[in-house]
Design a protein around this motif. Structure first.
Motif, mmCIF file in Angstrom:
data_model
loop_
_atom_site.group_PDB
_atom_site.id
_atom_site.type_symbol
_atom_site.label_atom_id
_atom_site.label_comp_id
_atom_site.label_asym_id
_atom_site.label_seq_id
_atom_site.Cartn_x
_atom_site.Cartn_y
_atom_site.Cartn_z
ATOM 1 N N TYR A 32 0.825 -1.200 0.000
ATOM 2 C CA TYR A 32 0.000 0.000 0.000
ATOM 3 C C TYR A 32 0.866 1.259 0.000
ATOM 4 O O TYR A 32 1.886 1.324 0.693
ATOM 5 N N ASN A 33 0.401 2.264 -0.743
ATOM 6 C CA ASN A 33 0.933 3.602 -0.558
ATOM 7 C C ASN A 33 0.379 4.134 0.761
ATOM 8 O O ASN A 33 -0.796 3.897 1.076
ATOM 9 N N VAL A 34 1.217 4.818 1.510
ATOM 10 C CA VAL A 34 0.738 5.386 2.767
ATOM 11 C C VAL A 34 0.928 6.886 2.743
ATOM 12 O O VAL A 34 1.795 7.405 2.028
ATOM 13 N N ALA A 35 0.120 7.566 3.510
ATOM 14 C CA ALA A 35 0.173 9.023 3.509
ATOM 15 C C ALA A 35 -0.296 9.554 4.852
ATOM 16 O O ALA A 35 -0.989 8.875 5.612
ATOM 17 N N TRP A 36 0.122 10.762 5.114
ATOM 18 C CA TRP A 36 -0.412 11.535 6.229
ATOM 19 C C TRP A 36 -1.076 12.778 5.653
ATOM 20 O O TRP A 36 -0.500 13.450 4.789
ATOM 21 N N TYR A 37 -2.262 13.069 6.151
ATOM 22 C CA TYR A 37 -2.987 14.287 5.818
ATOM 23 C C TYR A 37 -3.213 15.063 7.108
ATOM 24 O O TYR A 37 -3.099 14.511 8.205
ATOM 25 N N ARG A 38 -3.568 16.316 6.956
ATOM 26 C CA ARG A 38 -3.954 17.086 8.129
ATOM 27 C C ARG A 38 -5.104 18.019 7.776
ATOM 28 O O ARG A 38 -5.266 18.395 6.619
ATOM 29 N N GLN A 39 -5.849 18.358 8.784
ATOM 30 C CA GLN A 39 -6.916 19.336 8.616
ATOM 31 C C GLN A 39 -6.744 20.397 9.694
ATOM 32 O O GLN A 39 -6.928 20.113 10.892
ATOM 33 N N ARG A 40 -6.345 21.553 9.270
ATOM 34 C CA ARG A 40 -6.154 22.653 10.194
ATOM 35 C C ARG A 40 -7.492 23.316 10.483
ATOM 36 O O ARG A 40 -8.432 23.197 9.688
ATOM 37 N N PRO A 41 -7.617 24.013 11.591
ATOM 38 C CA PRO A 41 -8.902 24.639 11.952
ATOM 39 C C PRO A 41 -9.419 25.532 10.834
ATOM 40 O O PRO A 41 -8.707 26.425 10.349
ATOM 41 N N GLY A 42 -10.641 25.284 10.412
ATOM 42 C CA GLY A 42 -11.275 26.102 9.397
ATOM 43 C C GLY A 42 -10.783 25.871 7.988
ATOM 44 O O GLY A 42 -11.166 26.588 7.059
ATOM 45 N N LYS A 43 -9.928 24.863 7.814
ATOM 46 C CA LYS A 43 -9.351 24.593 6.492
ATOM 47 C C LYS A 43 -9.765 23.206 6.003
ATOM 48 O O LYS A 43 -10.217 22.360 6.781
ATOM 49 N N GLN A 44 -9.570 22.990 4.711
ATOM 50 C CA GLN A 44 -9.829 21.660 4.158
ATOM 51 C C GLN A 44 -8.657 20.732 4.461
ATOM 52 O O GLN A 44 -7.542 21.177 4.733
ATOM 53 N N ARG A 45 -8.940 19.470 4.412
ATOM 54 C CA ARG A 45 -7.894 18.472 4.617
ATOM 55 C C ARG A 45 -6.841 18.622 3.529
ATOM 56 O O ARG A 45 -7.170 18.798 2.353
ATOM 57 N N GLU A 46 -5.560 18.528 3.928
ATOM 58 C CA GLU A 46 -4.478 18.685 2.962
ATOM 59 C C GLU A 46 -3.455 17.570 3.127
ATOM 60 O O GLU A 46 -3.248 17.038 4.225
#
Length: 119
Positions: A32-46
């Protein structure tokens, strides 16, 4: 059915480090490809970083030189070492894994772990 469970989030001061962990089960992370995303307050997931099975790793510009992704096939863990943290790194961090097998995309998400960077 695969599962991902993140841990390691918390409160850090600017300049400090945190290591996020993602425990996997139900699938082989080697495929599997693995990834980390984040969602900052008031922002879209990136997207923060993606680590591909073909041996390539791609970091978002805003974390290059500060964050390092790794995986351990034996323990079935995915890690995100976060150094030189900044207040703008505050957010919920999600672990992700995906693969295309037999023409079908399979994707798993964790529920996220909160990271807060503040004085």
């Amino acid at each position: 059915q695969g599962q991902l469970v993140e841990s390691g989030g918390g409160l850090a001061q600017p300049g400090e480090s945190l290591r996020l962990s993602c425990s996997t089960s139900g699938f082989n992370i080697d495929f599997y490809n693995v990834a980390w995303y984040r969602q900052r307050p008031g922002k879209q997931r990136e997207l923060v970083v993606t680590d591909l099975t073909i041996g390539e790793t791609h970091y978002a510009d805003f974390v290059k030189g500060r964050f390092i992704v790794s995986r351990d096939s034996v323990s079935r863990m995915i890690y995100l070492q976060m150094n030189s943290l900044m207040p703008e790194d505050t957010g919920v961090y999600f672990c992700n894994a995906d693969a295309i097998m037999y023409g079908k995309k399979t994707e798993y998400w964790g529920r996220g772990t909160q990271v807060t960077v503040s004085t």
